[in-house]
Design a protein around this motif. Structure first.
Motif, PDB file in Angstrom:
ATOM      1  N   TRP A 243      -6.421  -1.647  -0.414  1.00  0.00           N
ATOM      2  CA  TRP A 243      -5.277  -2.470  -0.825  1.00  0.00           C
ATOM      3  C   TRP A 243      -5.527  -3.936  -0.494  1.00  0.00           C
ATOM      4  O   TRP A 243      -5.262  -4.809  -1.304  1.00  0.00           O
ATOM      5  CB  TRP A 243      -4.005  -1.953  -0.147  1.00  0.00           C
ATOM      6  CG  TRP A 243      -2.807  -2.784  -0.438  1.00  0.00           C
ATOM      7  CD1 TRP A 243      -2.075  -2.795  -1.594  1.00  0.00           C
ATOM      8  CD2 TRP A 243      -2.201  -3.745   0.428  1.00  0.00           C
ATOM      9  NE1 TRP A 243      -1.045  -3.704  -1.485  1.00  0.00           N
ATOM     10  CE2 TRP A 243      -1.096  -4.296  -0.255  1.00  0.00           C
ATOM     11  CE3 TRP A 243      -2.463  -4.191   1.717  1.00  0.00           C
ATOM     12  CZ2 TRP A 243      -0.275  -5.263   0.302  1.00  0.00           C
ATOM     13  CZ3 TRP A 243      -1.645  -5.146   2.282  1.00  0.00           C
ATOM     14  CH2 TRP A 243      -0.567  -5.681   1.570  1.00  0.00           C
TER      15      TRP A 243
ATOM     16  N   ILE B 129      -0.818   5.544   6.800  1.00  0.00           N
ATOM     17  CA  ILE B 129      -1.731   5.375   5.671  1.00  0.00           C
ATOM     18  C   ILE B 129      -3.150   5.514   6.222  1.00  0.00           C
ATOM     19  O   ILE B 129      -3.426   5.153   7.365  1.00  0.00           O
ATOM     20  CB  ILE B 129      -1.539   3.999   4.980  1.00  0.00           C
ATOM     21  CG1 ILE B 129      -2.372   3.906   3.690  1.00  0.00           C
ATOM     22  CG2 ILE B 129      -1.860   2.863   5.924  1.00  0.00           C
ATOM     23  CD1 ILE B 129      -2.067   2.672   2.859  1.00  0.00           C
ATOM     24  N   ARG B 130      -4.044   6.058   5.423  1.00  0.00           N
ATOM     25  CA  ARG B 130      -5.445   6.135   5.824  1.00  0.00           C
ATOM     26  C   ARG B 130      -6.030   4.724   5.833  1.00  0.00           C
ATOM     27  O   ARG B 130      -5.720   3.895   4.970  1.00  0.00           O
ATOM     28  CB  ARG B 130      -6.254   7.012   4.867  1.00  0.00           C
ATOM     29  CG  ARG B 130      -5.905   8.469   4.953  1.00  0.00           C
ATOM     30  CD  ARG B 130      -6.578   9.087   6.144  1.00  0.00           C
ATOM     31  NE  ARG B 130      -6.137  10.457   6.326  1.00  0.00           N
ATOM     32  CZ  ARG B 130      -6.304  11.123   7.437  1.00  0.00           C
ATOM     33  NH1 ARG B 130      -6.887  10.539   8.469  1.00  0.00           N
ATOM     34  NH2 ARG B 130      -5.889  12.345   7.546  1.00  0.00           N
TER      35      ARG B 130
ATOM     36  N   SER C 235      -8.931   3.689   5.028  1.00  0.00           N
ATOM     37  CA  SER C 235      -9.682   3.372   3.807  1.00  0.00           C
ATOM     38  C   SER C 235      -8.752   2.890   2.689  1.00  0.00           C
ATOM     39  O   SER C 235      -9.079   1.953   1.965  1.00  0.00           O
ATOM     40  CB  SER C 235     -10.475   4.594   3.340  1.00  0.00           C
ATOM     41  OG  SER C 235      -9.596   5.679   3.073  1.00  0.00           O
ATOM     42  N   LYS C 236      -7.577   3.494   2.578  1.00  0.00           N
ATOM     43  CA  LYS C 236      -6.622   3.062   1.548  1.00  0.00           C
ATOM     44  C   LYS C 236      -6.041   1.694   1.880  1.00  0.00           C
ATOM     45  O   LYS C 236      -5.809   0.880   0.985  1.00  0.00           O
ATOM     46  CB  LYS C 236      -5.505   4.087   1.387  1.00  0.00           C
ATOM     47  CG  LYS C 236      -5.957   5.343   0.697  1.00  0.00           C
ATOM     48  CD  LYS C 236      -4.795   6.223   0.345  1.00  0.00           C
ATOM     49  CE  LYS C 236      -5.288   7.415  -0.452  1.00  0.00           C
ATOM     50  NZ  LYS C 236      -4.191   8.175  -1.022  1.00  0.00           N
TER      51      LYS C 236
ATOM     52  N   PRO D 267       0.837  -1.200   0.000  1.00  0.00           N
ATOM     53  CA  PRO D 267       0.000   0.000   0.000  1.00  0.00           C
ATOM     54  C   PRO D 267       0.876   1.255   0.000  1.00  0.00           C
ATOM     55  O   PRO D 267       2.061   1.196   0.334  1.00  0.00           O
ATOM     56  CB  PRO D 267      -0.795  -0.128   1.293  1.00  0.00           C
ATOM     57  CG  PRO D 267       0.028  -0.991   2.167  1.00  0.00           C
ATOM     58  CD  PRO D 267       0.758  -1.925   1.260  1.00  0.00           C
ATOM     59  N   GLU D 268       0.283   2.378  -0.383  1.00  0.00           N
ATOM     60  CA  GLU D 268       1.027   3.639  -0.484  1.00  0.00           C
ATOM     61  C   GLU D 268       1.013   4.370   0.856  1.00  0.00           C
ATOM     62  O   GLU D 268       0.065   5.075   1.185  1.00  0.00           O
ATOM     63  CB  GLU D 268       0.423   4.510  -1.570  1.00  0.00           C
ATOM     64  CG  GLU D 268       0.578   3.917  -2.956  1.00  0.00           C
ATOM     65  CD  GLU D 268      -0.009   4.802  -4.036  1.00  0.00           C
ATOM     66  OE1 GLU D 268      -0.017   6.036  -3.859  1.00  0.00           O
ATOM     67  OE2 GLU D 268      -0.472   4.234  -5.030  1.00  0.00           O
TER      68      GLU D 268
END
Length: 154
Positions: A144, A136-137, A139-140, A125-126
């Motif tokens: 992922w 990281i949020r 939701s992201k 994930p970013e």
């Protein structure tokens, strides 16, 4: 099962309250029954504490707990069939909270080492840095994880 943890509302405000009470880190740690190291990490926002610890700190400073600390609620996930090195997933009850690298690994139920490998090969994930920590949020992170649910089996 839900358990409560407290975090300083504003670490700088907690430091200011300590100073106004004439306490330094060593004296406050001694008065509240915690180590100086734990208190230092709490003041930097790197640790959470139990309500009883927050109460002891607030009493030593002479302020109400609610003015110094804010509660975080965690939900324990199902821990059946979880390997010992994996922990339950803390889910912060916020709109879209920031998660640490370790929390994302726990959410995905993979070892941190595996998540680091995915990130190194460009499949993770970013995350973005906040200070020296990657965040990281939620939701992201969940999006992922969902890409693996929707991917065809190899």
């Amino acid at each position: 099962m839900t358990e409560s943890s407290l975090t300083p509302r504003d670490p700088a405000g907690l430091r200011a309250a300590m100073a106004s009470a004439g306490l330094d880190t060593v004296r406050l740690a001694r008065a509240s029954g915690v180590t100086k190291q734990f208190l230092s990490l709490l003041l930097r926002g790197h640790r959470r504490c139990r309500p009883s610890t927050a109460q002891a700190i607030a009493e030593a400073i002479g302020k109400p707990v609610a003015s110094l600390f804010t509660p975080l609620m965690f939900e324990d996930s199902n821990t059946e069939d979880v390997e010992p090195h994996m922990t339950t997933t803390p889910v912060l009850r916020e709109e879209d909270p920031l998660l640490t690298f370790e929390e994302v690994a726990a959410l995905a139920r993979v070892p941190v080492k595996t998540l680091r490998h995915y990130r190194a090969i460009g499949k993770g994930p970013e995350f973005f840095p906040i200070g020296r920590r990657l965040k990281i949020r939620e939701s992201k992170a969940r999006a992922w994880i969902e890409q693996f649910e929707n991917a065809p089996a190899e």
